[in-house]
Design a protein around this motif. Structure first.
Motif, PDB file in Angstrom:
ATOM      1  N   GLY A   1       0.877  -1.167   0.000  1.00  0.00           N
ATOM      2  CA  GLY A   1       0.000   0.000   0.000  1.00  0.00           C
ATOM      3  C   GLY A   1       0.908   1.209   0.000  1.00  0.00           C
TER       4      GLY A   1
ATOM      5  N   GLY B   1       0.690   4.314  -1.229  1.00  0.00           N
ATOM      6  CA  GLY B   1       0.067   5.574  -1.637  1.00  0.00           C
ATOM      7  C   GLY B   1       0.856   6.734  -1.058  1.00  0.00           C
TER       8      GLY B   1
ATOM      9  N   ASP C   1       1.873  -2.322  -4.667  1.00  0.00           N
ATOM     10  CA  ASP C   1       0.630  -1.568  -4.789  1.00  0.00           C
ATOM     11  C   ASP C   1      -0.255  -2.136  -5.893  1.00  0.00           C
ATOM     12  OD1 ASP C   1      -0.149   1.176  -3.377  1.00  0.00           O
ATOM     13  OD2 ASP C   1      -1.105   1.103  -5.351  1.00  0.00           O
TER      14      ASP C   1
ATOM     15  N   TRP D   1      -2.411  -0.193  -7.619  1.00  0.00           N
ATOM     16  CA  TRP D   1      -2.748   0.866  -8.585  1.00  0.00           C
ATOM     17  C   TRP D   1      -1.726   0.773  -9.722  1.00  0.00           C
ATOM     18  CZ3 TRP D   1      -2.435   6.823  -7.232  1.00  0.00           C
ATOM     19  CH2 TRP D   1      -2.987   7.566  -8.280  1.00  0.00           C
TER      20      TRP D   1
ATOM     21  N   PHE E   1       0.298  -0.045   4.449  1.00  0.00           N
ATOM     22  CA  PHE E   1      -0.142   1.353   4.449  1.00  0.00           C
ATOM     23  C   PHE E   1      -1.250   1.590   3.426  1.00  0.00           C
ATOM     24  CE2 PHE E   1       2.782   4.458   6.817  1.00  0.00           C
ATOM     25  CZ  PHE E   1       1.707   5.015   7.490  1.00  0.00           C
TER      26      PHE E   1
ATOM     27  N   LYS F   1      -5.436   2.070   2.838  1.00  0.00           N
ATOM     28  CA  LYS F   1      -6.521   2.560   3.670  1.00  0.00           C
ATOM     29  C   LYS F   1      -7.096   1.342   4.416  1.00  0.00           C
ATOM     30  CE  LYS F   1      -6.898   7.028   2.725  1.00  0.00           C
ATOM     31  NZ  LYS F   1      -7.507   7.619   1.569  1.00  0.00           N
ATOM     32  N   ALA F   2      -7.763   1.584   5.555  1.00  0.00           N
ATOM     33  CA  ALA F   2      -8.247   0.474   6.387  1.00  0.00           C
ATOM     34  C   ALA F   2      -9.109  -0.506   5.584  1.00  0.00           C
ATOM     35  CB  ALA F   2      -9.043   1.034   7.567  1.00  0.00           C
TER      36      ALA F   2
ATOM     37  N   LEU G   1       0.206   1.499  10.456  1.00  0.00           N
ATOM     38  CA  LEU G   1      -0.045   2.776  11.118  1.00  0.00           C
ATOM     39  C   LEU G   1      -1.271   3.423  10.487  1.00  0.00           C
ATOM     40  CD1 LEU G   1       3.690   3.957  11.072  1.00  0.00           C
ATOM     41  CD2 LEU G   1       2.451   2.952  12.997  1.00  0.00           C
ATOM     42  N   ALA G   2      -2.063   2.598   9.767  1.00  0.00           N
ATOM     43  CA  ALA G   2      -3.269   3.118   9.115  1.00  0.00           C
ATOM     44  C   ALA G   2      -4.239   3.626  10.177  1.00  0.00           C
ATOM     45  CB  ALA G   2      -3.924   2.029   8.277  1.00  0.00           C
ATOM     46  N   ASN G   3      -5.034   4.604   9.809  1.00  0.00           N
ATOM     47  CA  ASN G   3      -6.045   5.137  10.722  1.00  0.00           C
ATOM     48  C   ASN G   3      -7.199   4.153  10.871  1.00  0.00           C
ATOM     49  OD1 ASN G   3      -4.903   7.577  11.439  1.00  0.00           O
ATOM     50  ND2 ASN G   3      -5.763   8.680   9.705  1.00  0.00           N
TER      51      ASN G   3
ATOM     52  N   SER H   1       2.497  13.162   7.599  1.00  0.00           N
ATOM     53  CA  SER H   1       1.412  13.338   6.626  1.00  0.00           C
ATOM     54  C   SER H   1       1.982  13.394   5.213  1.00  0.00           C
ATOM     55  CB  SER H   1       0.611  14.599   6.933  1.00  0.00           C
ATOM     56  OG  SER H   1       1.417  15.732   6.725  1.00  0.00           O
TER      57      SER H   1
ATOM     58  N   MET I   1      -1.228  12.393  -2.266  1.00  0.00           N
ATOM     59  CA  MET I   1      -0.957  11.956  -3.644  1.00  0.00           C
ATOM     60  C   MET I   1      -1.339  13.098  -4.573  1.00  0.00           C
ATOM     61  SD  MET I   1      -0.285   8.402  -3.894  1.00  0.00           S
ATOM     62  CE  MET I   1       0.092   8.796  -5.547  1.00  0.00           C
TER      63      MET I   1
ATOM     64  N   LYS J   1      -7.167   8.721  18.434  1.00  0.00           N
ATOM     65  CA  LYS J   1      -7.087   9.288  17.089  1.00  0.00           C
ATOM     66  C   LYS J   1      -8.390   9.042  16.324  1.00  0.00           C
ATOM     67  CE  LYS J   1      -3.904  10.008  13.321  1.00  0.00           C
ATOM     68  NZ  LYS J   1      -2.968   9.439  12.364  1.00  0.00           N
TER      69      LYS J   1
ATOM     70  N   GLU K   1     -12.903   5.932   4.965  1.00  0.00           N
ATOM     71  CA  GLU K   1     -12.621   4.944   6.027  1.00  0.00           C
ATOM     72  C   GLU K   1     -13.723   4.940   7.098  1.00  0.00           C
ATOM     73  OE1 GLU K   1      -8.467   6.343   6.820  1.00  0.00           O
ATOM     74  OE2 GLU K   1      -7.875   4.293   6.333  1.00  0.00           O
TER      75      GLU K   1
HETATM   76  P1  NAD Z   1      -3.714   6.743  -0.120  1.00  0.00           P
HETATM   77  O1  NAD Z   1      -5.145   6.826  -0.548  1.00  0.00           O
HETATM   78  O2  NAD Z   1      -2.763   7.742  -0.650  1.00  0.00           O
HETATM   79  O3  NAD Z   1      -3.146   5.302  -0.530  1.00  0.00           O
HETATM   80  C1  NAD Z   1      -3.799   4.135  -0.083  1.00  0.00           C
HETATM   81  C2  NAD Z   1      -3.921   3.174  -1.265  1.00  0.00           C
HETATM   82  O4  NAD Z   1      -4.822   3.717  -2.230  1.00  0.00           O
HETATM   83  C3  NAD Z   1      -2.581   2.949  -1.984  1.00  0.00           C
HETATM   84  O5  NAD Z   1      -2.509   1.591  -2.346  1.00  0.00           O
HETATM   85  C4  NAD Z   1      -2.702   3.849  -3.190  1.00  0.00           C
HETATM   86  O6  NAD Z   1      -1.916   3.430  -4.286  1.00  0.00           O
HETATM   87  C5  NAD Z   1      -4.188   3.744  -3.508  1.00  0.00           C
HETATM   88  N1  NAD Z   1      -4.639   4.917  -4.270  1.00  0.00           N
HETATM   89  C6  NAD Z   1      -4.517   6.221  -3.913  1.00  0.00           C
HETATM   90  N2  NAD Z   1      -5.033   7.018  -4.876  1.00  0.00           N
HETATM   91  C7  NAD Z   1      -5.488   6.193  -5.845  1.00  0.00           C
HETATM   92  C8  NAD Z   1      -6.136   6.413  -7.108  1.00  0.00           C
HETATM   93  N3  NAD Z   1      -6.435   7.649  -7.543  1.00  0.00           N
HETATM   94  N4  NAD Z   1      -6.467   5.331  -7.848  1.00  0.00           N
HETATM   95  C9  NAD Z   1      -6.193   4.077  -7.421  1.00  0.00           C
HETATM   96  N5  NAD Z   1      -5.579   3.803  -6.224  1.00  0.00           N
HETATM   97  C10 NAD Z   1      -5.242   4.847  -5.459  1.00  0.00           C
HETATM   98  O7  NAD Z   1      -3.716   6.665   1.472  1.00  0.00           O
HETATM   99  P2  NAD Z   1      -2.724   7.365   2.505  1.00  0.00           P
HETATM  100  O8  NAD Z   1      -3.064   8.804   2.590  1.00  0.00           O
HETATM  101  O9  NAD Z   1      -1.352   6.950   2.205  1.00  0.00           O
HETATM  102  O10 NAD Z   1      -3.219   6.713   3.866  1.00  0.00           O
HETATM  103  C11 NAD Z   1      -2.873   5.395   4.265  1.00  0.00           C
HETATM  104  C12 NAD Z   1      -3.353   5.214   5.700  1.00  0.00           C
HETATM  105  O11 NAD Z   1      -2.643   6.120   6.550  1.00  0.00           O
HETATM  106  C13 NAD Z   1      -4.829   5.518   5.914  1.00  0.00           C
HETATM  107  O12 NAD Z   1      -5.330   4.709   6.935  1.00  0.00           O
HETATM  108  C14 NAD Z   1      -4.821   6.962   6.374  1.00  0.00           C
HETATM  109  O13 NAD Z   1      -5.961   7.312   7.116  1.00  0.00           O
HETATM  110  C15 NAD Z   1      -3.563   6.961   7.238  1.00  0.00           C
HETATM  111  N6  NAD Z   1      -2.925   8.266   7.431  1.00  0.00           N
HETATM  112  C16 NAD Z   1      -2.786   9.121   6.375  1.00  0.00           C
HETATM  113  C17 NAD Z   1      -2.144  10.329   6.580  1.00  0.00           C
HETATM  114  C18 NAD Z   1      -1.922  11.283   5.427  1.00  0.00           C
HETATM  115  O14 NAD Z   1      -1.432  12.397   5.673  1.00  0.00           O
HETATM  116  N7  NAD Z   1      -2.165  10.913   4.176  1.00  0.00           N
HETATM  117  C19 NAD Z   1      -1.665  10.660   7.862  1.00  0.00           C
HETATM  118  C20 NAD Z   1      -1.802   9.742   8.903  1.00  0.00           C
HETATM  119  C21 NAD Z   1      -2.454   8.535   8.673  1.00  0.00           C
END
Ligand code: NAD
Length: 309
Positions: free
Chosen positions: A7, A9, A30, A32, A76, A78-79, A102-104, A129, A132, A186, A271
């Motif tokens: 994961g 992202g 990943d 994606w 990493f 999403k949940a 560390l996912a939320n 934080s 994308m 959290k 989530e």
């Molecule tokens: P993310 O959405 O960026 O990525 C998660 C997954 O979704 C990855 O596999 C990614 O490749 C896929 N993805 C993202 N955009 C996509 C798209 N347009 N099309 C297809 N697939 C796509 O998630 P994140 O922000 O990295 O968060 C991961 C975990 O960490 C979550 O539980 C989130 O709540 C937590 N978290 C995030 C942050 C933050 O600042 N982003 C901070 C603390 C905790």
């Protein structure tokens, strides 16, 4: 250490870059396809606070293409994507790696436990934080820290090695005294700010200007308190309310739109089932009604449906 980021992202990519720069052998995994292709073709592009782009050559692949084994798998997704990712990883998990998330959200341990023995699982929270901006491209701001704990501390002797690896990469990790309390704290904050800001289409500061924000807040957190008490999880609705109030000023997070708001705007699933939805479900199992959290979860799902998500 040989590390897989399953994961990759916004957050997984940020962690992957830092861990690789510290000398670890990192593979980004990943589902994606466009993201994986862009990283392998152009490298991972990281835009920093000052607007500069940095390019990092990294190895990325779909879970089905991974044949290697790893010392540490950092989940990493999403949940709600975690169960699928763990299924897709299959044999990658067969050499008993440490599995860290560390996912939320609440309930991630239950998800991981369906695929990996409890003794291998480490969970935590992070205030790092990242966002994308497109396939192969993330934007990062500020710094952060990690608080984590093995799910069965006595059965996991490798925690110092995991902490050393994370700290060697400058990720500021420490062992939590009670990680479930940290996760619920959290999740309580997110179940107020993420959910209401998404439903009202406002930022955190605007939510704080509402004359009835405390009524809305208390309706969620009083149910969190009752369910946490019944589940014997340490939780303080008063502490979470103070933490929420501290986010309203423009100097803290007032101008920020929570991640659920961003997911909804980008037509991505939220989530919610691991926040308000989880507490409503656990409450039903424990005979502790949580109707506000149940209806808020339904309201977010209704908004997802209207957006065609
Ligand atoms: P993310 O959405 O960026 O990525 C998660 C997954 O979704 C990855 O596999 C990614 O490749 C896929 N993805 C993202 N955009 C996509 C798209 N347009 N099309 C297809 N697939 C796509 O998630 P994140 O922000 O990295 O968060 C991961 C975990 O960490 C979550 O539980 C989130 O709540 C937590 N978290 C995030 C942050 C933050 O600042 N982003 C901070 C603390 C905790």
């Amino acid at each position: 250490m040989k590390i897989a980021i399953a994961g990759a992202g916004a957050m997984g990519s940020r962690f992957g870059v830092k861990l690789q720069a510290a000398g670890n052998q990192v593979t980004l995994i990943d589902n994606w396809a466009d993201h994986v292709a862009a990283i392998n073709r152009d490298g991972l592009i990281v835009t920093t606070d000052d607007g500069t782009d940095h390019v990092y050559p990294m190895t990325a692949m779909a879970p089905q293409d991974v044949t290697d084994h790893f010392d540490l798998v950092i989940l990493f997704t999403k949940a709600m994507q975690m169960d699928q990712m763990l299924q897709d990883l299959g044999d990658v998990l067969s050499n008993q790696p440490a599995v860290l998330t560390l996912a939320n959200g609440i309930g991630n341990v239950e998800t991981i436990e369906r695929h990996v023995p409890k003794a291998q699982i480490v969970v935590g929270t992070t205030v790092w934080s990242s966002g994308m901006t497109g396939p192969g491209h993330i934007k990062v701001t500020g710094t952060g820290s990690i608080s984590l704990q093995a799910v069965v501390p006595d059965a996991f002797p490798n925690l110092p090695a995991v902490l050393d690896t994370l700290n060697g990469a400058g990720l500021h990790a420490s062992e939590a005294a009670n990680v479930m309390a940290a996760i619920w704290k959290k999740a309580g904050l997110n179940s107020v700010l993420n959910t209401y800001c998404t439903l009202f289409d406002c930022n955190i500061g605007e939510f704080g200007t509402l004359p009835n924000w405390r009524t809305l807040n208390d309706a969620v957190l009083n149910e969190f308190q009752a369910v946490a008490d019944a589940a014997k999880i340490q939780f303080s609705a008063a502490d979470v309310t103070d933490l929420i109030a501290a986010q309203f000023s423009p100097e803290t997070n007032g101008g920020h739109y929570p991640s659920m708001h961003q997911d909804m705007a980008n037509r991505r699933p939220t989530e919610i089932d691991f926040l308000n939805g989880y507490v409503a479900k656990l409450g039903a199992q424990l005979n502790v009604p949580a109707p506000t959290n149940a209806i808020l979860a339904q309201a977010i799902h209704a908004q997802e449906t209207l957006k065609g998500i």
